[in-house]
Motif scaffolding. Structure first.
Motif: not given
Length: 863
Positions: A536-540, A566-581, A588-595
């Motif tokens: 959800l957070m990634s697509t938003t 807070d849980y969703l934010y951390l999971l989203t960051c970890a998920d995107i960064a863990g998909t591909s180096p 993306k860091d700024r987008l998610l932090a701003d959201l």
């Protein structure tokens, strides 16, 4: 092969005859492979066929009485030749004989090369063999496997003596250098076999690891096969059988890969994966592609080889180091040479339900080097006795939860996964182990991606600021129960490959798991919600305008409270960064932090009190004014600058961005175009501001100019300014991460492009990258009329210059671009464009149809 002249005048005919025999023999072997013959049998048949041809060619070129000897070395020395393997030869000759027979030996090699045999020949004396083997362990390895082709027993004995341990690489030194060599080789592949295009031979868990164990067995223990280690106690009979089973599986893949590639190829590239899957009769079904089945088989084989390789090398190490007195840890565990070991043999057979006690002891001592080989073997032998969580006794479930709440929880989960325990405890995890997704977005198998996500979460927990994640270390301490986030990370993709929505399937699995482990309803509901909403957070952030108060309001209503956010934010960051180096970046860091920040403020304000646009504009104006005052600008000058800017800038922009753009206007002194570029965060991207006269084709010219500079667009905001001007803001990054980003150079190139004839700015022509050719996405276009224009949703294959070509079509169609959101997921581009006609109105039906046809024409041409 009789009837041909022995002299060189018949050499061309000889080579042609040998070539024909090789082609016929290889064709027969390929037919037998396709009919199901074991690859390990075929590679030996091919070696025998080459033996015959090499011997005949040697007899043609070298006199029978010549004091020379010929040996097969390397893989050919083992009697193994894959369809396009090199034929490695060693001619043994003393220096004077080397000179005397130089022409004959050269003719011998030339005939074989002309016949199509890829021969690699070394000519050495016995002393030269000793010297070369002493200097280079790879030379020693090749000669260790020497097999006589034209040599008597005496010559073979002399060669063995020349490389005897007392003359070159005694056993312990050889073991140490080969272990270091393997570590370097594995490091070249990122220490994982789970790559999208793995190397079957040299990658971790590949055939080279098995071959190395064979070399060490021969050199260090004097046995000619891995099975010979069993009576010596260095290998269990079950382990030897497992290694042989995986050797056959990997050999089958390598044999087929050579056939599909038509040349020597060790890397299982996208070019060959589908064809190899078809050749090995791996077919698609409702849930899984045949190519994914093929790759999952490889990944699972490689994992077993890696696991056993590590265990056997540890035993060799213990053998050379000798007995080391164990150091007790407690009544059950001790350290042996830095490794964790059970104090009682057969501990798993006595108490398989206490398996988690092993991991608790391991987690309690960060200095441990690993698990002792004997304990690892007992664990492997008793894996089948470990119950899954649904059938386990309650104390065992609580022991598992204690691991998540104790020290090193993520390292513990990684160890459990590597040793096969996690797949036993959670059967759904076993189904995704080694599961590959045939795309460029997911560069790891599902299980390895899951572990990467967990490692990212462990990094957040460490508390040290990480420049890649601007606020994650600040958010982590707010978590009430961090183990719940670990569970969400463990289950977030566990539903893949079963058909249906993997988020919903995984959420159901997570709920069942949490209930079985006695978690409260509130904790269970949180884990279930995180798994179901993990995208959800990634697509938003990536597909919607998070500067729009309505977007933030909708997202906040879905999230509902600060803990979930807070849980969703951390999971989203970890998920995107863990998909591909390559997927995570400062944008993306700024987008998610701003959201996260905007949603936190919305929740604090209360969901019944949404932000009004006027309120947002007033806040941003005031904050930007304060920043400009700090630069020494007077209020009157600031008012004049704000008057030149569109009202929507104050709604959509951030205060620092508004102030930066206002300063660029002031510094330009009325000149146009105004172009300013800056590094907003880190050095991996640029923010570029363009203010110029509004002309048809402005957006296309800017996009094409970026493309010619090798810059990809992450996001574009296109605003109309006063007096027929545009205020465009772009977030760009280089296509090659190694390319420097020079703001001044970007500014100069854009000013040049916008100062002349916009129609003269043409897209560059580029060839389609190899890896994108194997992923066909049918282009999808969706048109929706909204206030101010028509929104185009576009899904297609990504490629260099795609947006530039799309912009060129819009220019040709005389359309204006109002907004653009660019998202790329591996080979897949998902872009959103807001366009309008010359009157800033939605497109009429006939213009929409013309645009669809024009876009499909360039997109279909890519496919």
């Amino acid at each position: 092969m009789a009837g041909l002249p022995a002299g060189s005048e018949g050499d061309a005919a000889w080579s042609a005859l040998v070539r024909a025999l090789l082609v016929r023999n290889d064709a027969r072997l390929a037919q037998r492979f396709d009919a199901g013959a074991p690859a390990e049998h075929l590679i030996r048949l091919r070696a025998r066929a080459i033996d015959f041809l090499v011997n005949k060619t040697w007899q043609r070129c070298i006199p029978a009485a010549a004091p020379l000897a010929l040996f097969a070395v390397g893989g050919y020395g083992r009697g193994e030749l894959f369809p396009h393997s090199d034929v490695d030869l060693l001619a043994l000759a003393e220096p004077d004989q080397q000179q005397h027979f130089h022409a004959a030996l050269s003719r011998f090699v030339a005939l074989l090369w002309d016949a199509g045999a890829p021969v690699s020949q070394a000519v050495r004396s016995l002393d030269e063999c000793t010297r070369a083997a002493s200097e280079d362990p790879t030379v020693l390895t090749a000669i260790v496997e020497a097999r006589p082709l034209v040599a008597d027993a005496a010559a073979s004995a002399r060669l063995r003596a020349a490389i005897a341990p007392e003359r070159a690489w005694p056993p312990r030194a050889y073991f140490e250098v080969k272990r270091e060599e393997q570590q370097r080789r594995h490091a070249r592949f990122g220490d994982t076999a789970d790559n999208l295009e793995p190397n079957l031979k040299d990658g971790p868990g590949g055939l080279r690891d098995l071959q190395q164990l064979g070399w060490l067995a021969q050199r260090c223990f004097g046995v000619t096969s891995l099975s010979g280690l069993v009576p010596l106690g260095h290998l269990g009979a079950d382990e030897a059988a497992a290694l042989e089973r995986e050797r056959r599986a990997l050999s089958r893949l390598r044999f087929g890969l050579h056939l599909v590639a038509g040349r020597r190829e060790e890397r299982l590239r996208f070019d060959y994966q589908k064809a190899l899957a078809a050749r090995l009769h791996e077919s698609d079904d409702a849930d899984t592609l045949g190519v994914e089945k093929l790759m999952q088989g490889f990944y699972r084989s490689a994992a077993i080889v890696q696991r056993l390789n590590e265990r056997v090398l540890q035993r060799f190490e213990e053998y050379f180091e000798g007995h080391v007195a164990p150091l007790p840890i407690d009544a059950d565990w001790e350290r042996r040479g830095g490794y964790l070991a059970a104090r009682r043999d057969g501990w798993m057979r006595m108490e398989p339900a206490r398996v988690f006690a092993l991991f608790a002891a391991w987690a309690g001592d960060p200095a441990l080097r690993g698990l002792h080989s004997q304990s690892a073997r007992e664990l492997a032998e008793m894996l089948g006795e470990i119950p899954d969580y649904a059938n386990a006794p309650e104390p065992m479930r609580q022991a598992f939860l204690a691991l998540l709440r104790g020290p090193q929880p993520v390292a513990t989960l990684e160890r459990m996964a590597r040793l096969g325990v996690l797949a036993r405890w959670i059967p759904a995890f076993a189904r995704v182990s080694g599961r590959m997704q045939f795309d460029l977005f997911h560069v790891f198998t599902v299980d390895q991606h899951t572990l990467a996500v967990l490692r990212n979460l462990a990094g957040f927990a460490a508390g040290a600021p990480d420049e890649r994640f601007s606020i994650a270390h600040q958010v982590w301490p707010s978590l009430r129960k961090p183990e719940l986030l670990l569970l969400a990370g463990l289950f977030h993709d566990i539903g893949k490959g079963r058909g249906g929505d993997h988020s919903r399937l995984g959420a159901a699995d997570a709920r069942e798991f949490c209930v079985a482990h006695g978690l409260s309803e509130a904790d269970t509901a949180l884990v279930e919600w995180l798994v179901q909403q993990h995208l959800l957070m990634s697509t938003t952030a990536q597909k919607q305008d998070i500067t729009d108060p309505e977007v933030i309001q909708r997202f906040a209503e879905t999230v509902a409270d600060r803990q979930r956010l807070d849980y969703l934010y951390l999971l989203t960051c970890a998920d995107i960064a863990g998909t591909s180096p390559k997927l995570w970046n400062s944008w993306k860091d700024r987008l998610l932090a701003d959201l996260h920040t905007a949603t936190r403020l919305a929740l604090r304000r209360g969901l019944g009190h949404p932000v009004a646009a006027a309120e947002r504009v007033a806040e941003n104006r005031a904050a930007a004014r304060a920043l400009l005052r700090e630069e020494g600008r007077a209020d009157a000058a600031i008012d004049a600058l704000f008057a030149r800017m569109p009202d929507e800038s104050f709604l959509r922009g951030r205060p620092d961005q508004i102030a930066w753009q206002a300063a660029a206007l002031a510094d330009a002194g009325g000149r146009m175009p105004v172009v300013a570029a800056r590094h907003p965060a880190g050095r991996d991207r640029l923010e570029v501001f363009v203010h110029t006269r509004d002309r048809d084709g402005v957006f296309a010219a800017i996009v094409i100019a970026f493309d010619r500079m090798g810059l990809g667009i992450l996001h574009a905001r296109v605003l109309d300014g006063p007096a027929d001007t545009v205020f465009d803001t772009f977030q760009v990054q280089p296509g090659d991460a190694r390319s420097p980003l020079d703001p001044a150079a970007v500014e100069a190139r854009l000013v040049q492009a916008l100062s002349g004839d916009l129609g003269a700015v043409r897209p560059a022509r580029r060839s389609r990258p190899r890896h994108l050719r194997h992923f066909r996405i049918v282009p999808q276009l969706d048109f929706t009329d909204i206030d101010g224009g028509t929104r185009i949703g576009l899904i297609c294959n990504d490629r260099p210059g795609l947006l530039a070509d799309i912009a060129g079509v819009l220019r040709t169609q005389r359309l204006r671009v109002q907004d653009a959101r660019i998202a790329t997921f591996g080979e897949r581009a998902e872009d959103l464009l807001l366009v309008s006609d010359e009157r800033d109105a939605p497109l009429a039906p006939e213009r929409r149809a013309a645009l669809r046809d024009a876009l499909l024409a360039i997109l279909d041409g890519d496919s």
